[in-house]
Design an enzyme around this catalytic site. Structure first.
Site, PDB file in Angstrom:
ATOM      1  N   GLY A  98     -17.965  17.430 -39.043  1.00 15.44           N
ATOM      2  CA  GLY A  98     -17.647  18.585 -39.858  1.00 15.44           C
ATOM      3  C   GLY A  98     -18.106  18.411 -41.289  1.00 15.44           C
ATOM      4  O   GLY A  98     -18.237  17.285 -41.782  1.00 15.44           O
ATOM      5  N   GLY A 147     -16.980  15.549 -35.323  1.00 14.19           N
ATOM      6  CA  GLY A 147     -17.184  16.813 -34.635  1.00 14.19           C
ATOM      7  C   GLY A 147     -18.475  16.886 -33.848  1.00 14.19           C
ATOM      8  O   GLY A 147     -18.607  17.692 -32.925  1.00 14.19           O
ATOM      9  N   ASP A 178     -10.426  14.188 -34.654  1.00 12.72           N
ATOM     10  CA  ASP A 178     -10.118  15.528 -34.183  1.00 12.72           C
ATOM     11  C   ASP A 178     -11.285  16.079 -33.377  1.00 12.72           C
ATOM     12  O   ASP A 178     -12.098  15.317 -32.868  1.00 12.72           O
ATOM     13  CB  ASP A 178      -9.773  16.446 -35.363  1.00 12.72           C
ATOM     14  CG  ASP A 178     -10.979  16.804 -36.214  1.00 12.72           C
ATOM     15  OD1 ASP A 178     -11.806  15.895 -36.489  1.00 12.72           O
ATOM     16  OD2 ASP A 178     -11.115  17.979 -36.599  1.00 12.72           O
TER      17      ASP A 178
END
Length: 402
Positions: A98, A147, A178
């Protein structure tokens, strides 16, 4: 066939409805040209290639890219002339994760809604990929972090090369692994997922294949041949695509210095129930052996955010008992808690120290593990406020295959 067509049509409609919601959260100064150019498309005989195209930013993900990918994949899924989809990156990276610098500035400007839009858009696309009805090939040639792993690992095939570098370095910037990381890390052998998630240690292509993060490995010089043959295929049969990838696959083994050759020690250290016990175990091994891997691991643990270490350990452990959609919904809550500054400012401080100002001296809060309370960790996993909706995923229309 009719029922399948109706199912695909229904999924396409639901995806477009969510996409329109996500597009409303795009930055105001974004244009249609920006959106198109950040993801390029190549049309092949029976496939489409999505090319992440922010090479100067190592193809870092933003809301534009997430929305564009979701739009393209929804349309391709419904097109009977398209048999499978390929994703790759331009430049020296597949995707570095990200765009944390953009998030850092948005948070400091008080534009939290735009940050929420980023996480919502990205996680929704990841779920779409994890439930995709057509075969998917990710060519992980270069940096594949955070990501970047999230938008590739849920797909059917992941091709690693001698240029691939994988990592989930979020604890080093005061965040948590994440974008579905708590799902795919928890599926790795032994306690390798805890090791990678807590330390941010890197794996190269050969290691990714060995532990299952990648499905195939080929040296970079074979990529033109692989892409050409994939482009000539007229099929939607995963076995045909797999045969093409296997045709050019190289047999590789992790180097002697790889963490995978220390899996017994790794499991003994990272199988403990708390971060404190894990660090004590690594310290004990380092003292007894003076092994370079132990010393390096200990250094990474002590450099990371203490709060992030505890949050990340719990996240990976919970991921062992959850499906992809459950992990994404939980990680969405955790991410919003992490950027809210209500619990800690570690995310902004970590990005500032390691990426923006580059003084590499983050001032974590709390500064030590003993000052991280159970309540602080619990808050990361707590439901959002009544006025804050959870991440909505179409689990009734799109059931995860993995």
């Amino acid at each position: 066939m009719q029922s399948l067509k109706l199912l695909v049509t229904s999924r396409r409609r639901d995806s477009l409805i969510r996409l329109k919601r996500n597009l409303s959260s795009l930055p105001i100064n974004s244009s249609a040209d920006d959106l198109q150019n950040q993801v390029l498309v190549e049309g092949k005989a029976s496939s489409r290639v999505a090319i992440l195209n922010r090479p100067s930013s190592l193809n870092a993900l933003n809301t534009n890219i997430g929305a564009r990918l979701h739009e393209l994949y929804a349309s391709w899924e419904d097109d009977p002339n398209i048999g499978f989809v390929v994703m790759k990156g331009s430049g020296r990276a597949f995707c570095a994760g990200g765009d944390i610098v953009a998030l850092y500035h948005l948070i400091n400007e008080g534009k939290i809604e735009k940050c929420k839009g980023f996480f919502r858009t990205l996680y929704s696309f990841i779920y779409h990929l994890g439930t995709y009805l057509k075969p998917h090939v990710s060519i992980l040639n270069g940096i594949t972090m955070g990501g970047g792993a999230g938008i590739s690992i849920p797909g059917t095939f992941r091709l690693a090369t001698d240029r691939t570098v994988f990592a989930t370095p979020e604890t080093q910037i005061g965040f948590h692994p994440d974008a579905g990381a708590s799902f795919h890390l928890s599926c790795l052998p032994g306690h390798l997922g805890e090791y990678l998630g807590l330390t941010g240690a890197k794996l190269i292509g050969a290691e990714m294949v060995s532990c299952g993060l990648a499905t195939h490995y080929s040296n970079t010089d074979k990529l033109p041949l692989i892409e050409e043959e994939l482009g000539n295929l007229v099929t939607d049969d995963p076995s045909v695509i797999e045969s093409c990838l296997e045709k050019y696959s190289d047999v590789v083994y992790p180097e002697k210095t790889s963490a995978l050759h220390r899996i017994e020690v790794l499991n003994k250290c990272f199988g403990h129930g708390t971060v404190e016990e894990i660090i004590d175990a690594v310290e004990s091994e380092a003292s007894a052996t003076n092994d370079a891997w132990c010393n390096s691991t200990l250094k990474k643990l002590k450099e990371a955010s203490p709060l992030s270490l505890k949050v990340s350990l719990r996240s990976v452990r919970e991921g062992r008992f959850q499906t992809l959609d459950q992990c994404l919904v939980r990680e969405y809550r955790m991410s919003l808690q992490g950027i809210s500054k209500r619990i800690s400012n570690d995310f902004c401080e970590g990005v500032r120290a390691r990426v923006v100002h580059k003084d590499f001296a983050p001032k974590w809060e709390p500064p030590s593990l003993e000052k991280v309370s159970d309540d602080m960790v619990d808050q990361y996993f707590a439901p959002l406020s009544e006025s804050e909706p959870n991440l909505e995923l179409p689990t009734k229309q799109r059931e995860a295959f993995n």
